[in-house]
Motif scaffolding. Structure first.
Motif, PDB file in Angstrom:
ATOM      1  N   LYS A  30      56.392  61.898  79.341  1.00  0.00           N
ATOM      2  CA  LYS A  30      55.472  61.974  78.236  1.00  0.00           C
ATOM      3  C   LYS A  30      54.194  61.557  78.674  1.00  0.00           C
ATOM      4  CE  LYS A  30      58.738  62.329  74.462  1.00  0.00           C
ATOM      5  NZ  LYS A  30      59.168  61.868  73.563  1.00  0.00           N
ATOM      6  N   LEU A  31      53.102  61.962  78.448  1.00  0.00           N
ATOM      7  CA  LEU A  31      51.749  61.395  78.762  1.00  0.00           C
ATOM      8  C   LEU A  31      51.303  60.129  77.776  1.00  0.00           C
ATOM      9  CD1 LEU A  31      49.789  64.481  79.437  1.00  0.00           C
ATOM     10  CD2 LEU A  31      50.745  63.137  81.246  1.00  0.00           C
ATOM     11  N   ASN A  32      51.039  59.153  78.403  1.00  0.00           N
ATOM     12  CA  ASN A  32      50.579  57.985  77.633  1.00  0.00           C
ATOM     13  C   ASN A  32      49.185  58.059  77.170  1.00  0.00           C
ATOM     14  OD1 ASN A  32      49.327  57.209  79.611  1.00  0.00           O
ATOM     15  ND2 ASN A  32      50.722  55.573  79.932  1.00  0.00           N
ATOM     16  N   VAL A  33      48.481  57.542  76.208  1.00  0.00           N
ATOM     17  CA  VAL A  33      47.395  57.524  75.671  1.00  0.00           C
ATOM     18  C   VAL A  33      46.189  57.405  76.949  1.00  0.00           C
ATOM     19  CG1 VAL A  33      45.551  56.341  74.193  1.00  0.00           C
ATOM     20  CG2 VAL A  33      47.799  56.350  73.652  1.00  0.00           C
ATOM     21  N   TYR A  34      46.405  56.779  77.778  1.00  0.00           N
ATOM     22  CA  TYR A  34      45.347  56.543  78.956  1.00  0.00           C
ATOM     23  C   TYR A  34      45.341  57.864  79.656  1.00  0.00           C
ATOM     24  CZ  TYR A  34      45.576  51.626  78.337  1.00  0.00           C
ATOM     25  OH  TYR A  34      45.229  50.348  77.726  1.00  0.00           O
ATOM     26  N   GLN A  35      46.517  58.529  80.073  1.00  0.00           N
ATOM     27  CA  GLN A  35      46.275  59.937  80.616  1.00  0.00           C
ATOM     28  C   GLN A  35      45.945  61.066  79.710  1.00  0.00           C
ATOM     29  OE1 GLN A  35      50.691  59.609  81.615  1.00  0.00           O
ATOM     30  NE2 GLN A  35      50.349  59.157  83.682  1.00  0.00           N
ATOM     31  N   ILE A  36      46.171  60.937  78.700  1.00  0.00           N
ATOM     32  CA  ILE A  36      45.476  61.779  77.592  1.00  0.00           C
ATOM     33  C   ILE A  36      44.093  61.761  77.665  1.00  0.00           C
ATOM     34  CG2 ILE A  36      45.394  62.516  75.127  1.00  0.00           C
ATOM     35  CD1 ILE A  36      48.374  61.931  74.749  1.00  0.00           C
ATOM     36  N   VAL A  37      43.577  60.655  77.421  1.00  0.00           N
ATOM     37  CA  VAL A  37      42.007  60.460  77.718  1.00  0.00           C
ATOM     38  C   VAL A  37      41.586  60.861  78.845  1.00  0.00           C
ATOM     39  CG1 VAL A  37      40.267  58.538  77.791  1.00  0.00           C
ATOM     40  CG2 VAL A  37      42.271  58.493  75.705  1.00  0.00           C
ATOM     41  N   ALA A  38      42.312  60.464  79.866  1.00  0.00           N
ATOM     42  CA  ALA A  38      41.701  60.772  81.151  1.00  0.00           C
ATOM     43  C   ALA A  38      41.630  62.454  81.188  1.00  0.00           C
ATOM     44  CB  ALA A  38      42.865  60.503  82.256  1.00  0.00           C
ATOM     45  N   PHE A  93      40.939  57.644  87.979  1.00  0.00           N
ATOM     46  CA  PHE A  93      41.243  56.126  87.849  1.00  0.00           C
ATOM     47  C   PHE A  93      41.835  55.760  86.729  1.00  0.00           C
ATOM     48  CE2 PHE A  93      39.733  52.062  85.680  1.00  0.00           C
ATOM     49  CZ  PHE A  93      40.208  51.132  86.494  1.00  0.00           C
ATOM     50  N   PHE A  94      41.685  56.513  85.413  1.00  0.00           N
ATOM     51  CA  PHE A  94      42.168  56.372  84.141  1.00  0.00           C
ATOM     52  C   PHE A  94      43.415  56.856  84.326  1.00  0.00           C
ATOM     53  CE2 PHE A  94      41.087  55.050  79.713  1.00  0.00           C
ATOM     54  CZ  PHE A  94      40.229  54.361  80.001  1.00  0.00           C
ATOM     55  N   TYR A  95      43.703  58.025  84.851  1.00  0.00           N
ATOM     56  CA  TYR A  95      44.971  58.809  84.863  1.00  0.00           C
ATOM     57  C   TYR A  95      46.012  57.623  85.698  1.00  0.00           C
ATOM     58  CZ  TYR A  95      48.714  62.348  85.121  1.00  0.00           C
ATOM     59  OH  TYR A  95      49.599  62.873  84.893  1.00  0.00           O
ATOM     60  N   GLY A  96      45.384  57.148  86.941  1.00  0.00           N
ATOM     61  CA  GLY A  96      46.180  56.315  87.772  1.00  0.00           C
ATOM     62  C   GLY A  96      46.598  55.104  86.948  1.00  0.00           C
ATOM     63  N   PHE A  97      45.804  54.810  86.319  1.00  0.00           N
ATOM     64  CA  PHE A  97      46.102  53.247  85.418  1.00  0.00           C
ATOM     65  C   PHE A  97      47.175  53.564  84.223  1.00  0.00           C
ATOM     66  CE2 PHE A  97      44.937  50.185  81.779  1.00  0.00           C
ATOM     67  CZ  PHE A  97      45.078  49.188  82.447  1.00  0.00           C
ATOM     68  N   HIS A  99      49.383  56.101  84.522  1.00  0.00           N
ATOM     69  CA  HIS A  99      50.636  56.274  85.297  1.00  0.00           C
ATOM     70  C   HIS A  99      51.138  55.130  85.657  1.00  0.00           C
ATOM     71  CE1 HIS A  99      53.619  58.591  87.783  1.00  0.00           C
ATOM     72  NE2 HIS A  99      53.399  57.763  88.811  1.00  0.00           N
ATOM     73  N   MET A 100      50.420  53.875  86.285  1.00  0.00           N
ATOM     74  CA  MET A 100      51.068  52.641  86.400  1.00  0.00           C
ATOM     75  C   MET A 100      51.654  52.072  85.227  1.00  0.00           C
ATOM     76  SD  MET A 100      48.285  50.761  89.039  1.00  0.00           S
ATOM     77  CE  MET A 100      46.745  50.968  87.939  1.00  0.00           C
ATOM     78  N   ILE A 101      50.885  52.016  84.144  1.00  0.00           N
ATOM     79  CA  ILE A 101      51.723  51.578  82.725  1.00  0.00           C
ATOM     80  C   ILE A 101      53.156  52.370  82.472  1.00  0.00           C
ATOM     81  CG2 ILE A 101      51.365  51.710  80.195  1.00  0.00           C
ATOM     82  CD1 ILE A 101      48.465  51.095  80.833  1.00  0.00           C
ATOM     83  N   TYR A 102      53.143  53.671  82.685  1.00  0.00           N
ATOM     84  CA  TYR A 102      54.117  54.441  82.463  1.00  0.00           C
ATOM     85  C   TYR A 102      55.288  53.825  83.517  1.00  0.00           C
ATOM     86  CZ  TYR A 102      57.571  58.100  83.320  1.00  0.00           C
ATOM     87  OH  TYR A 102      58.834  58.926  83.261  1.00  0.00           O
ATOM     88  N   LEU A 103      55.105  53.594  85.015  1.00  0.00           N
ATOM     89  CA  LEU A 103      56.026  52.994  86.019  1.00  0.00           C
ATOM     90  C   LEU A 103      56.339  51.634  85.513  1.00  0.00           C
ATOM     91  CD1 LEU A 103      54.367  54.253  89.242  1.00  0.00           C
ATOM     92  CD2 LEU A 103      56.202  55.169  88.045  1.00  0.00           C
ATOM     93  N   LEU A 104      55.565  51.050  84.895  1.00  0.00           N
ATOM     94  CA  LEU A 104      56.005  49.637  84.535  1.00  0.00           C
ATOM     95  C   LEU A 104      56.913  49.702  83.174  1.00  0.00           C
ATOM     96  CD1 LEU A 104      52.656  47.390  84.803  1.00  0.00           C
ATOM     97  CD2 LEU A 104      54.725  47.307  86.152  1.00  0.00           C
ATOM     98  N   GLU A 105      56.402  50.643  82.167  1.00  0.00           N
ATOM     99  CA  GLU A 105      57.547  50.953  81.118  1.00  0.00           C
ATOM    100  C   GLU A 105      58.720  51.114  81.489  1.00  0.00           C
ATOM    101  OE1 GLU A 105      55.262  53.346  78.509  1.00  0.00           O
ATOM    102  OE2 GLU A 105      54.216  51.918  77.687  1.00  0.00           O
TER     103      GLU A 105
END
Length: 113
Positions: A30-38, A93-97, A99-105
């Motif tokens: 699922k896409l998180n908020v940062y990825q949707i904004v990107a 940059f925002f999408y990568g950020f 994705h990093m949050i998704y991986l950490l979660e």
């Protein structure tokens, strides 16, 4: 003596199931908020780049009048391409950020078990 069709039925194996790349990778995540904004900024930036290229025209002729105004203008492709590049880098940059949050979660969920 068995017939050929009975032997085929015994040896018949089901074909492996087909799966698409989107089902395998994108469908599970699922896409998180940062990825949707990107992705939203990317789409808006592509459309906005076209508007900028039209709003900031380039001089078509090399001769300009005494006051420095252009006699004839055309669509400014350079401004459009620059705005698209900036939009792409910002969205990347925002999408990568995100994705990093998704991986950490996901790592947190695995460690929590």
């Amino acid at each position: 003596m068995s017939s050929l069709f009975e032997e085929i039925d015994r040896e018949k194996k089901n074909l492996p199931g087909l799966s698409t790349v989107t089902d395998t990778f994108v469908g599970k995540k699922k896409l998180n908020v940062y990825q949707i904004v990107a992705l939203t900024v990317f789409v808006i930036g592509l459309i906005g780049g076209i508007f900028l290229g039209n709003m900031i025209p380039a001089c078509k002729d090399t001769y300009s009048s005494f006051l420095g105004t252009c006699q004839e203008t055309e669509f400014n492709i350079a401004v459009t391409l620059i705005s698209w590049a900036i939009t792409f880098l910002f969205s990347l940059f925002f999408y990568g950020f995100g994705h990093m949050i998704y991986l950490l979660e996901s790592i947190h969920e695995i460690l929590k078990k």
